[in-house]
Write a protein that holds these residues in place. Structure first.
Motif, short mmCIF file in Angstrom:
data_model
loop_
_atom_site.label_atom_id
_atom_site.label_comp_id
_atom_site.label_asym_id
_atom_site.label_seq_id
_atom_site.Cartn_x
_atom_site.Cartn_y
_atom_site.Cartn_z
N ARG A 71 32.60 33.89 46.35
CA ARG A 71 33.19 34.38 45.11
C ARG A 71 34.00 35.66 45.35
O ARG A 71 35.07 35.85 44.75
CB ARG A 71 32.09 34.65 44.07
N ILE A 72 33.51 36.52 46.22
CA ILE A 72 34.27 37.73 46.56
C ILE A 72 35.61 37.35 47.16
O ILE A 72 36.65 37.93 46.82
CB ILE A 72 33.46 38.61 47.54
N LYS A 73 35.61 36.36 48.04
CA LYS A 73 36.87 35.91 48.64
C LYS A 73 37.82 35.36 47.58
O LYS A 73 39.02 35.63 47.60
CB LYS A 73 36.62 34.86 49.72
N GLN A 74 37.28 34.58 46.64
CA GLN A 74 38.12 34.03 45.56
C GLN A 74 38.78 35.15 44.76
O GLN A 74 39.97 35.09 44.45
CB GLN A 74 37.26 33.16 44.64
N LEU A 75 38.01 36.16 44.41
CA LEU A 75 38.55 37.25 43.60
C LEU A 75 39.60 38.05 44.36
O LEU A 75 40.63 38.43 43.79
CB LEU A 75 37.42 38.19 43.15
N ARG A 76 39.38 38.26 45.63
CA ARG A 76 40.37 38.99 46.42
C ARG A 76 41.64 38.17 46.58
O ARG A 76 42.75 38.72 46.57
CB ARG A 76 39.78 39.36 47.79
N ASP A 77 41.49 36.84 46.71
CA ASP A 77 42.67 35.97 46.78
C ASP A 77 43.45 36.02 45.47
O ASP A 77 44.69 36.03 45.47
CB ASP A 77 42.25 34.53 47.10
N GLN A 78 42.73 36.01 44.34
CA GLN A 78 43.41 36.10 43.04
C GLN A 78 44.17 37.41 42.91
O GLN A 78 45.30 37.44 42.41
CB GLN A 78 42.37 36.00 41.91
N GLU A 102 31.83 38.67 36.53
CA GLU A 102 32.71 37.72 35.85
C GLU A 102 33.40 38.37 34.65
O GLU A 102 34.55 38.04 34.33
CB GLU A 102 31.93 36.48 35.43
N VAL A 103 32.71 39.29 33.97
CA VAL A 103 33.33 40.02 32.86
C VAL A 103 34.50 40.84 33.39
O VAL A 103 35.61 40.81 32.84
CB VAL A 103 32.31 40.93 32.15
N PHE A 104 34.27 41.58 34.48
CA PHE A 104 35.35 42.40 35.05
C PHE A 104 36.50 41.53 35.55
O PHE A 104 37.67 41.90 35.43
CB PHE A 104 34.81 43.27 36.18
N ALA A 105 36.18 40.36 36.09
CA ALA A 105 37.24 39.46 36.56
C ALA A 105 38.10 38.99 35.39
O ALA A 105 39.32 38.87 35.52
CB ALA A 105 36.63 38.25 37.28
N LEU A 106 37.48 38.74 34.24
CA LEU A 106 38.24 38.34 33.06
C LEU A 106 39.12 39.47 32.55
O LEU A 106 40.10 39.22 31.85
CB LEU A 106 37.28 37.88 31.95
N TYR A 107 38.78 40.71 32.90
CA TYR A 107 39.61 41.86 32.55
C TYR A 107 40.70 42.13 33.59
O TYR A 107 41.52 43.02 33.39
CB TYR A 107 38.76 43.13 32.43
N GLY A 108 40.68 41.37 34.68
CA GLY A 108 41.63 41.63 35.76
C GLY A 108 41.25 42.81 36.61
O GLY A 108 42.04 43.27 37.44
N ALA A 109 40.03 43.33 36.44
CA ALA A 109 39.54 44.46 37.22
C ALA A 109 38.83 43.91 38.46
O ALA A 109 37.59 43.95 38.56
CB ALA A 109 38.61 45.32 36.38
N TYR A 110 39.61 43.38 39.40
CA TYR A 110 39.03 42.68 40.53
C TYR A 110 38.20 43.58 41.44
O TYR A 110 37.17 43.15 41.98
CB TYR A 110 40.13 41.98 41.32
N SER A 111 38.61 44.82 41.62
CA SER A 111 37.84 45.74 42.48
C SER A 111 36.47 45.99 41.88
O SER A 111 35.46 46.01 42.60
CB SER A 111 38.60 47.06 42.66
N ARG A 112 36.42 46.20 40.55
CA ARG A 112 35.13 46.39 39.89
C ARG A 112 34.28 45.14 40.00
O ARG A 112 33.05 45.22 40.16
CB ARG A 112 35.35 46.75 38.41
N ALA A 113 34.91 43.97 39.89
CA ALA A 113 34.17 42.71 40.00
C ALA A 113 33.57 42.57 41.39
O ALA A 113 32.39 42.16 41.53
CB ALA A 113 35.09 41.53 39.69
N VAL A 114 34.34 42.91 42.41
CA VAL A 114 33.83 42.82 43.78
C VAL A 114 32.68 43.81 43.98
O VAL A 114 31.67 43.49 44.63
CB VAL A 114 34.96 43.09 44.79
#
Length: 488
Positions: free
Chosen positions: A474-481, A439-451
């Protein structure tokens, strides 16, 4: 409370502030005397939904790359001040987010989706809360009048390539300031004179609306002109003025206009605001000055008695002692003096917690915070300090519950996720730790790191199919974002 003030990339944010402010103020209609039809003309260039998506994307990249200050007490003060203005704003289409930039420049800037950044140097130069509020009101007006979108509309009439260059330059400026600014300059060079006209129009509009907003919110409407004058006088003989003056030129006419507009409102005699001076002292003591100089500065302020606010001078001195690891002296000032006289003050409670934890007095910190937590359990300052004290005291389960409850209403506060990851790590709950880090990486826009973090968490799930299903979702949500961001 522990803070995360990112270092480096100061020039990156400086470039972004310059570029975004320039974009924000360079737009208007060909008829400069006509106010915009909010949501109609500007929506031809970008819808409100897309504006919020772009703003969210830019904010995520700024969290990861720009030198922002993550400090709960300062964040809460700034957001509260901004909200007091926004409730008196017209055409506010979405919630506003205010944040601090760890940069001593005199600057503030607004961009898509109601995001407003304030450089630490701005509050250091402001004499009172109304002056700081006047800058926020001006930036809020840029957003409510949709100046960025209106600029895009004007550029769209000229060439779609200019819009692509502008947006690309804004994002590129975060990774490479020189390249980003060059891209934006290349995209706008053909319409330089038009941009000057837009600048004059939008600055006049933001000044007019901002001063009216300032007065309605109960601040001194003369503060805009007084802060203009302070800035202009301070940099009158400087060859290169600060970013704020580069992007918001202070002509004599503009200062006179601000005074004239303020004269339309009743005079206000506003007493010094304690929270403003405490916030200013915290900025100066923790972010503006070196540790040794901060100690000298505030010791001299306390000894002379000529600091604008006596308690703020003592508070700044206490923080300076903390930075220099003089915890006995800090305790005497913060806990035994200031907090004793004002036991519910969040500035003092925050500092007192840090002192107790530095001295390994975890139980003291927890017991001090518990009565306040029972009253306002989701207050940012209290919840994060309490969770931090619980973690340091080994009460990991209680800490994670406090943080999860807090994140239900504040799902984008990165420091909460960082503390949650720390609590899970200390409790050896590694699957949950990786989910919090994601979730920290997602807030940074680093979606690959978040996944990647979520995939690590998946490996720790074992036979818990419900957890695995939640992680896959959640992985699907991040990839969609990430896909939506690419389509922008």
């Amino acid at each position: 409370m522990k803070v995360f003030a990112r270092k480096g990339l100061t020039a990156c944010l400086f470039g972004l502030a310059f570029s975004l402010a320039a974009v924000a103020q360079d737009s208007s209609f060909s008829n400069k005397n006509t106010l915009p039809e909010i949501g109609v003309v500007a929506s031809e260039a970008i819808s409100l939904d897309k504006e919020m998506m772009v703003g969210d994307a830019v904010m995520r990249q700024m969290r990861g790359q720009a030198p922002l200050i993550s400090d709960p007490i300062l964040d809460e003060y700034l957001q509260d001040l901004g909200n007091r203005l926004v409730v008196h704003a017209e055409n506010a289409k979405f919630p506003f987010t205010f944040f601090w930039v760890n940069n001593d420049a005199i600057n503030a800037f607004a961009f898509f989706g109601g995001h407003i950044g304030v450089h630490a140097g701005l509050i250091r130069r402001a004499d009172n809360e109304s002056e700081l509020a006047s800058v926020l009101a001006h930036e809020i007006s840029h957003v409510t009048q949709r100046h960025i979108a209106r600029r895009m509309q004007a550029q769209q009439r000229a060439t779609p390539i200019a819009i692509a260059s502008m947006l690309g330059g804004v994002l590129l400026a975060m990774a490479s300031p020189q390249a980003g600014i060059a891209a934006m300059q290349a995209g706008s060079a053909a319409s330089a004179q038009l941009q000057i006209d837009y600048t004059r129009s939008n600055e006049q509009e933001a000044d007019r609306i901002g001063i009216a907003m300032l007065a309605r919110a109960g601040f001194d409407p003369n503060a805009a002109a007084s802060f203009f004058s302070t800035m202009a006088e301070e940099y009158r003989m400087v060859s290169r003025p600060p970013a704020r003056l580069l992007t918001h030129p202070l002509t004599e006419t503009r200062v006179a206009d601000a005074r004239s507009r303020a004269a339309d409102y009743p005079d206000k005699r506003i007493r010094p605001v304690k929270s403003f001076h405490l916030a200013k002292a915290r900025i100066v003591s923790r972010y503006s000055f070196d540790a040794d100089y901060a100690l000298e500065h505030f010791q001299a302020a306390v000894d002379s008695g000529d600091y604008p606010h006596a308690e703020a001078a003592m508070y700044g001195l206490g923080l300076a002692h903390m930075r220099n690891e003089n915890y006995a002296e800090a305790r005497d000032i913060i806990i035994d003096t200031l907090l004793k006289d004002d036991p519910a003050n969040l500035f003092y409670l925050d500092a007192a917690t840090d002192i107790s934890l530095a001295e390994d007095l975890h139980k003291e910190a927890i017991s001090r915070l518990e009565p306040h937590m029972s009253l306002t359990p989701r207050n940012t300052v209290l919840a994060l300090n309490y969770a931090n004290a619980l973690i340091q005291g080994g009460q990991y389960s209680t800490a994670t519950q406090v943080l999860k409850d807090y994140l239900l209403v504040n799902p984008e506060y990165e420091l909460a996720y960082q503390l949650l990851a720390e609590a899970h790590r200390e409790a050896k709950q590694f699957g949950d730790m990786h989910q919090a880090k994601a979730e920290v990486f997602a807030l940074y826009g680093a979606y690959s790191r978040a996944v990647d973090e979520l995939q690590y968490a998946y490996n720790f799930a074992g036979d818990d199919h419900l957890v695995k299903q939640r992680i896959r979702a959640r992985i699907k949500q991040l990839r969609d974002q990430e896909d939506r961001l690419k389509r922008l």
